[in-house]
Design an enzyme around this catalytic site. Structure first.
Site, mmCIF file in Angstrom:
data_model
loop_
_atom_site.group_PDB
_atom_site.id
_atom_site.type_symbol
_atom_site.label_atom_id
_atom_site.label_comp_id
_atom_site.label_asym_id
_atom_site.label_seq_id
_atom_site.Cartn_x
_atom_site.Cartn_y
_atom_site.Cartn_z
ATOM 1 N N ASN A 93 8.253 -1.514 -3.421
ATOM 2 C CA ASN A 93 7.313 -0.847 -2.524
ATOM 3 C C ASN A 93 6.841 -1.693 -1.357
ATOM 4 O OD1 ASN A 93 6.920 1.853 -3.653
ATOM 5 N ND2 ASN A 93 6.402 0.689 -5.482
ATOM 6 N N THR A 127 15.378 10.359 -5.788
ATOM 7 C CA THR A 127 15.181 9.446 -4.651
ATOM 8 C C THR A 127 15.452 8.029 -5.167
ATOM 9 O OG1 THR A 127 12.797 9.462 -5.053
ATOM 10 C CG2 THR A 127 13.610 10.902 -3.318
ATOM 11 N N SER A 143 13.569 0.539 6.224
ATOM 12 C CA SER A 143 14.708 0.214 7.101
ATOM 13 C C SER A 143 15.336 1.494 7.609
ATOM 14 C CB SER A 143 15.716 -0.634 6.357
ATOM 15 O OG SER A 143 16.074 0.011 5.150
ATOM 16 N N GLU A 157 8.736 2.880 -11.233
ATOM 17 C CA GLU A 157 9.330 1.838 -10.387
ATOM 18 C C GLU A 157 9.132 0.447 -10.979
ATOM 19 O OE1 GLU A 157 9.293 4.075 -6.107
ATOM 20 O OE2 GLU A 157 7.634 2.768 -6.635
ATOM 21 N N THR A 167 6.882 11.835 -4.255
ATOM 22 C CA THR A 167 7.041 13.114 -4.923
ATOM 23 C C THR A 167 7.378 13.015 -6.387
ATOM 24 O OG1 THR A 167 8.066 13.920 -2.920
ATOM 25 C CG2 THR A 167 8.086 15.397 -4.785
ATOM 26 N N LYS A 177 12.194 14.708 -11.356
ATOM 27 C CA LYS A 177 12.392 13.433 -10.662
ATOM 28 C C LYS A 177 11.028 12.774 -10.513
ATOM 29 C CE LYS A 177 12.235 12.221 -6.989
ATOM 30 N NZ LYS A 177 11.253 11.572 -6.043
#
Lengths: 413, 413
Positions: free
Chosen positions: A408, A158, A413, A285, A195, A184
């Site tokens: 985050n 993702t 969008s 992230e 996830t 992932k």
């Protein structure tokens, strides 16, 4: 997928060997993303054993509930993974969607729907239109190939910035067996998504119960010892598949995890899990630092884990590391708030091998310049010694940067 | 102190009345800051009752340990607060420092050191040079005045962007009594600092045990229901002082918190605590949104609190609110990870009164434009209905912005 690869990405991606009894295919189903693969189909030979561990969330996704139920059979013929939609918090529609996806896959592969395993990653709360899989899975089943694990790892991404794969080859009896894994992560939760998924494949002939035991003990110090932001996904799924194809090369059939012949395999299996879970931390992230927290001298290992997690999940510790600040006062704070036995006056703390606090106060030899220099490294090891007992544990995390907030906090969008 | 006041700061600062039996003074001791007050001395008349609640940290600061020990006497003559240095994790030196500060204050005020209460906020791990108080406290004791509570609240600030005061006047028996309070917070932890401090003063004649009971029950749904970043300070201190001077006006002496005559006072006391604790949330580091989380339909109030705190401390929920994104999938995630009883298919979620999720799926009437508009408000109310029982609770927090990371990630200078 981000255009900027994490600076903590592994330098070398291993060549992923084929695994007898496993065939893979990926496709663009257009579930959410454009111009990229978003569906993975893995087809296994008959007799493949399956094991799984899942999120402890009280609000699990529909695919997690599906897998939990099907795991009882212990056998798998196919795995279907999609990215872009988590099929979580989708109510009755979500359950219908998993059933329909499994039915489509079962028809394509030629097996029972009870042998189909499913995982989804992406938006929560958005109904997943399973009819999109209808033509796709049939074409995928016809076009599976023995081997592109890197392409498979890419299809399940993702906001991951790099695909995560690991492999190991080891002796089982006198036969060579292979373990391949992919994962992932990307911060447990990407914008609007949730996830952590990981899949392990091996040709070793290991019975479902033994594989389950291996997996359950294997995750304890690997995937369960990694945190990005302390936010547990509704979809976390780790599945292991053992085709048993290596029996053709003389590998012995293993029915118990305690079988002494499994020793080397168990070690290699854990190394694959450790490798993948570290890659998840390296792709947290906005991460710019990999952080390893070791707590020793706790009353028990469980107590050491709780304290290590309290440090790893502290926004103040994580922002300090992002700022290359050896702010050990915040580590003290995180130890103190964990609620576990700790004695301030016995506490010592080191950053990358440099002791900064000792016996409940600043280390007399503390040298700010030396510590500041050490904090510039891409990997920061924090060691906390409690001086109470023999409990020891280690967890991995990453720093908390403005990029995490940007990733985050940007509006969906 | 920051030069930019939080946009969530209260519009009006109340006029703070004097409280008979309390005299205040502030000074610049130069502990860490330049050109600002950093020491507060409050002197109380003989017979003042004291009560306190403190951090649950296993690594508390030296002043916290001092206050805990002295609280047993139930009487206070003075409070000394300094900002700039928390005197936490300073070992034996820290204990010596509190003892010396108390001795200096006792001499200046003319009482026993056992009647001196101390609080410090600022850097952790830095020895506090108590000799700096030597001349200062004597001069302060000579210059105390009955009333500038706002100046007092300013002297205890660290990275707070505004001073926090609250007041209430209420009848006790037939006499008018006053409750004044002040607090400092600013994100629980400012750069390199750690402390939430609050002090309450009243002229009501309330015995120590009754005051302690009032305080203990009062904080449960006020200060204990506020979180900025989930990081518990080593120094959190809330002290209440009751001079009893209102007996001169005919106020009855209260020895038990359950005394029916205390009803109006108890309500006003809690309102002061609620006001101050909300101001702490409004001044959370980098805060741009005040967030109120209500969980109802839980099995118990304690369960509702745990779920509300799981939501309030979730970095993903907090960053979504910073991005004005009604990302209810992340609220589901936070409910799910709390580990408390929850049934996905009974879960409903509303943002600022607009229901976005119902019975475990997106609300059929969900209107993205309407919700987006609502998320622009400076206060966001998230309501989660679990549909299981009658347990209900409410907590306050703020959003997680890039400014929080900047404030806490900048290198110590």
């Amino acid at each position: 997928m981000s255009s900027t690869v994490s600076p903590l990405a592994p330098q070398n991606v291993p060549d992923m060997p084929e695994i007898a009894g496993i065939r893979l295919a990926t496709a663009e189903a257009g579930i959410r993303y454009k111009n990229r693969t978003d569906v993975l189909l893995a087809v296994m030979d008959k007799g493949t054993a399956v094991a799984g561990v899942f999120t402890k969330s009280k609000c699990p996704s529909a695919p997690v509930e599906w897998c939990r139920a099907k795991l009882k059979g212990g056998k798998a013929r196919a795995l279907v993974v999609n990215s872009g939609n988590a099929n979580a918090f989708t109510g009755k529609t979500g359950r219908q969607s998993t059933a329909l996806t499994a039915a489509i896959a079962a028809k394509a592969v030629g097996c029972s729907a009870n042998e189909i395993f499913l995982a989804s990653t992406g938006v929560i709360g958005e109904p997943l239109d399973a009819t999109k899989f209808d033509g796709v899975l049939g074409r995928l089943a016809d076009g599976t190939e023995p081997g592109d694990y890197l392409a498979a790892a890419k299809a399940i991404m993702t906001t991951d910035t790099f695909p995560k794969v690991a492999t190991a080859t080891v002796k089982l009896g006198k036969a060579k067996v292979t373990i391949n894994g992919m994962a992932k992560g990307a911060g447990m939760i990407a914008p609007d998504m949730a996830t952590m998924l990981s899949f392990i494949f091996t040709d070793a002939p290991i019975a479902p119960a033994a594989l389950q035991a291996l997996l359950k003990s294997g995750v304890e110090d690997t995937f369960n010892a990694v945190t990005i932001d302390g936010d547990t996904s509704t979809s976390d799924t780790l599945l292991a598949f053992a085709t048993g194809a290596a029996t053709a090369n003389g590998a012995p059939k293993i029915s118990r995890a305690s079988d002494p012949r499994l020793k080397a395999f168990t070690k290699a299996f854990r190394e694959v899990l450790a490798d993948l879970s570290e890659q998840v931390a390296r792709d947290g992230e906005g991460a710019r630092k990999l952080v390893e927290i070791t707590v020793e001298g706790a009353t028990t290992k469980a107590s050491a884990r709780k304290i290590a997690m309290s440090i790893a999940n502290s926004p103040l510790v994580k922002t300090a590391i992002a700022g290359e600040d050896a702010n050990w006062g915040r580590v003290v704070m995180a130890v103190g708030k964990a609620g576990e036995p700790a004695n301030r006056d016995k506490l010592s703390i080191a950053f990358n091998g440099i002791r900064v606090a000792k016996s409940g106060a600043r280390d007399p030899s503390y040298d700010e310049a030396q510590v500041s220099e050490a904090m510039k490294a891409p990997k920061i090891a924090i060691k906390v010694s409690l001086g109470l007992g023999k409990g020891r544990d280690r967890v991995l995390t990453c720093d908390l940067t403005k990029e995490y907030v940007a990733i985050n906090g940007d509006y969906r969008s």
